[in-house]
Design an enzyme around this catalytic site. Structure first.
Site, short mmCIF file in Angstrom:
data_model
loop_
_atom_site.label_atom_id
_atom_site.label_comp_id
_atom_site.label_asym_id
_atom_site.label_seq_id
_atom_site.Cartn_x
_atom_site.Cartn_y
_atom_site.Cartn_z
CE1 TYR A 38 -2.50 -12.99 12.21
CE2 TYR A 38 -0.49 -14.06 11.44
CZ TYR A 38 -1.19 -12.91 11.76
OH TYR A 38 -0.60 -11.68 11.65
NE ARG A 72 -2.21 -1.90 3.09
CZ ARG A 72 -2.66 -2.28 4.29
NH1 ARG A 72 -3.88 -1.95 4.66
NH2 ARG A 72 -1.89 -2.96 5.09
O1 CP3 Z 1 6.47 -7.18 -0.16
C1 CP3 Z 1 6.41 -8.17 0.62
O2 CP3 Z 1 6.96 -8.17 1.73
C2 CP3 Z 1 5.73 -9.44 0.12
C3 CP3 Z 1 4.39 -9.64 0.44
C4 CP3 Z 1 3.91 -10.08 1.82
C5 CP3 Z 1 2.59 -9.83 2.26
N1 CP3 Z 1 2.40 -10.44 3.45
C6 CP3 Z 1 1.60 -9.05 1.51
C7 CP3 Z 1 0.46 -8.46 2.23
C8 CP3 Z 1 4.53 -10.84 2.81
C9 CP3 Z 1 5.96 -11.34 2.86
C10 CP3 Z 1 3.55 -11.05 3.83
C11 CP3 Z 1 3.79 -11.89 5.02
C12 CP3 Z 1 2.93 -11.72 6.19
N2 CP3 Z 1 1.56 -11.68 6.25
C13 CP3 Z 1 3.41 -11.72 7.52
C14 CP3 Z 1 4.85 -11.83 7.90
C15 CP3 Z 1 5.53 -10.53 7.72
C16 CP3 Z 1 5.29 -9.54 8.83
O3 CP3 Z 1 4.71 -8.50 8.56
O4 CP3 Z 1 5.70 -9.84 9.94
C17 CP3 Z 1 2.30 -11.62 8.37
C18 CP3 Z 1 2.34 -11.56 9.88
C19 CP3 Z 1 1.14 -11.60 7.55
C20 CP3 Z 1 -0.27 -11.54 7.98
C21 CP3 Z 1 -0.91 -10.31 7.43
N3 CP3 Z 1 -1.37 -10.21 6.13
C22 CP3 Z 1 -1.10 -9.05 8.05
C23 CP3 Z 1 -0.73 -8.73 9.48
C24 CP3 Z 1 -1.65 -8.19 7.08
C25 CP3 Z 1 -1.95 -6.69 7.20
C26 CP3 Z 1 -3.39 -6.37 7.40
C27 CP3 Z 1 -3.64 -4.90 7.05
O5 CP3 Z 1 -4.46 -4.66 6.16
O6 CP3 Z 1 -3.00 -4.04 7.65
C28 CP3 Z 1 -1.82 -8.94 5.90
C29 CP3 Z 1 -2.33 -8.46 4.61
C30 CP3 Z 1 -1.31 -8.16 3.58
N4 CP3 Z 1 -0.29 -9.02 3.23
C31 CP3 Z 1 -1.22 -7.02 2.79
C32 CP3 Z 1 -0.12 -7.20 1.93
C33 CP3 Z 1 0.35 -6.27 0.85
C34 CP3 Z 1 -2.16 -5.84 2.86
C35 CP3 Z 1 -3.44 -6.20 2.14
C36 CP3 Z 1 -3.89 -5.16 1.16
O7 CP3 Z 1 -3.06 -4.52 0.47
O8 CP3 Z 1 -5.13 -5.01 1.02
#
Ligand code: CP3
Length: 333
Positions: A143, A23
């Site tokens: 989770y 984002r």
């Molecule tokens: O660029 C990168 O790093 C690659 C993409 C990536 C995403 N998630 C995309 C994503 C990676 C490596 C992850 C891993 C992930 N997902 C982790 C481990 C990394 C960390 O942050 O410690 C965890 C804990 C998650 C679980 C998760 N998924 C969370 C906490 C969230 C955020 C929720 C929010 O909206 O704030 C997600 C969603 C997510 N994963 C998004 C992205 C780009 C946002 C969703 C969106 O853009 O609508």
């Protein structure tokens, strides 16, 4: 990036950012418009485009596959969703032995879109490495057991201590899923992998060693030495040596521990990755510049250093600041 991960000295310190796709980029918001997160993760052309966006814009030294740690769980049939602004939400949280049946083992056939996206990305990226990743057993279990993001991990800890046999069986299943998910990405051409144990810093060391380390070790050992393995968590200052020794080549360091301390805690035997505080990207440029220079200098004490943030890029980060950080790191040869 791969040279530094293997403990060698690269031309300049390689740099990429956790959550570099996402984002903070207007081009990301544009292509994601109207497409839910988990749907976007199973569309290989969209995954390809989003993974490439930060490489084109920032000239980072590695791409990281656009996906999520819960994608393989969804792929085996777990009923979950990613809710914007919240994170993963599981419809029926894991609680009893019978729930293990709802989490079958992962096979490559469950995730054909990963093989396809990695294959096309590797072809376009050429010499730039693609990093594959997986969630580690503890973070995935949290989770599943909590049903969503958790501050205190109380249900997870209650299961771990209250029914250690069930906890162990759950983590063994998650280790199989994580290992297969990584192997699929490596088979398709990923040059390195990162195991995200984002929330394991919630545990004291003794509990980490007893309840978590064997399972994370199983994942890292299943991957083997084919590609460098980065092992990362948040708030893991007390666990760094154990997380490195669990089978990592590179220890990911969050922003709470200096790279100097991280190198000392791992006896200078591991490459390090990190660790600019993502919130500092909102500070005036001279502050950022001073911190980046200091981190690059500290990283020279390790056998290899990959510059990164101490955790993911925050969504409201100005992307032009990220580009500037890359230019600065590259200039510090
Ligand atoms: O660029 C990168 O790093 C690659 C993409 C990536 C995403 N998630 C995309 C994503 C990676 C490596 C992850 C891993 C992930 N997902 C982790 C481990 C990394 C960390 O942050 O410690 C965890 C804990 C998650 C679980 C998760 N998924 C969370 C906490 C969230 C955020 C929720 C929010 O909206 O704030 C997600 C969603 C997510 N994963 C998004 C992205 C780009 C946002 C969703 C969106 O853009 O609508």
């Amino acid at each position: 990036m791969v040279t530094a991960a293997r403990g060698g000295t690269a031309r300049h310190t390689p740099v990429w950012f956790m959550r570099q796709a996402g984002r903070s980029l207007p081009e990301y918001k544009k292509v994601r418009e109207g497409i839910p997160m988990l749907e976007s993760c199973v569309m290989p052309e969209l995954v390809h485009e989003i993974t490439m966006q930060p490489v084109r814009r920032h000239d980072v030294d590695a791409a990281i596959l656009f996906s999520d740690i819960v994608v393989p769980l969804k792929a085996v049939g777990v009923d979950l969703d990613i809710v914007a602004g919240t994170g993963p939400v599981v419809a029926e949280p894991f609680a009893t032995r019978a729930d293990l049946d709802r989490i079958p083992e992962l096979t490559p056939e469950h995730v054909p879109y990963i093989t396809e996206a990695v294959g096309s990305l590797v072809a376009e990226l050429g010499a730039t490495p693609l990093i594959g990743f997986s969630g580690a057993p503890f973070t995935l279990a949290s989770y599943l057991v909590e049903g969503g993001p958790s501050k205190n991990h109380e249900r997870t800890k209650a299961l771990m201590h209250g029914d250690p046999a069930l906890w162990s069986d759950l983590c063994a299943r998650l280790a199989q899923i994580a290992a297969t998910f990584l192997q699929v990405q490596i088979e398709a051409g990923a040059s390195a992998v990162q195991l995200f144990d984002s929330w394991v810093g919630a545990l004291p060391r003794a509990d980490y060693l007893r309840f978590v380390e064997p399972h994370s070790r199983a994942v890292l050992e299943a991957v083997g030495e084919r590609v460098p393995r980065i092992h990362f968590g948040v708030g893991t200052g007390e666990l760094l040596a154990d997380m490195a020794a669990a089978g990592a080549d590179v220890i990911g360091v969050d922003y709470r521990v200096s790279l100097t301390d991280a190198v000392a805690r791992t006896r200078g035997q591991y490459a390090v990755q990190g660790n600019l505080d993502p919130a500092l990207l909102f500070a005036p440029w001279p502050v950022i510049e001073e911190r980046v220079r200091a981190i690059v200098a500290e990283g020279r004490q390790a056998p290899g250093h990959i510059f990164n943030l101490g955790h993911g890029v925050l969504p409201t980060t100005d992307p032009t600041v990220l580009t500037r950080v890359v230019e600065l790191v590259h200039s510090l040869a």
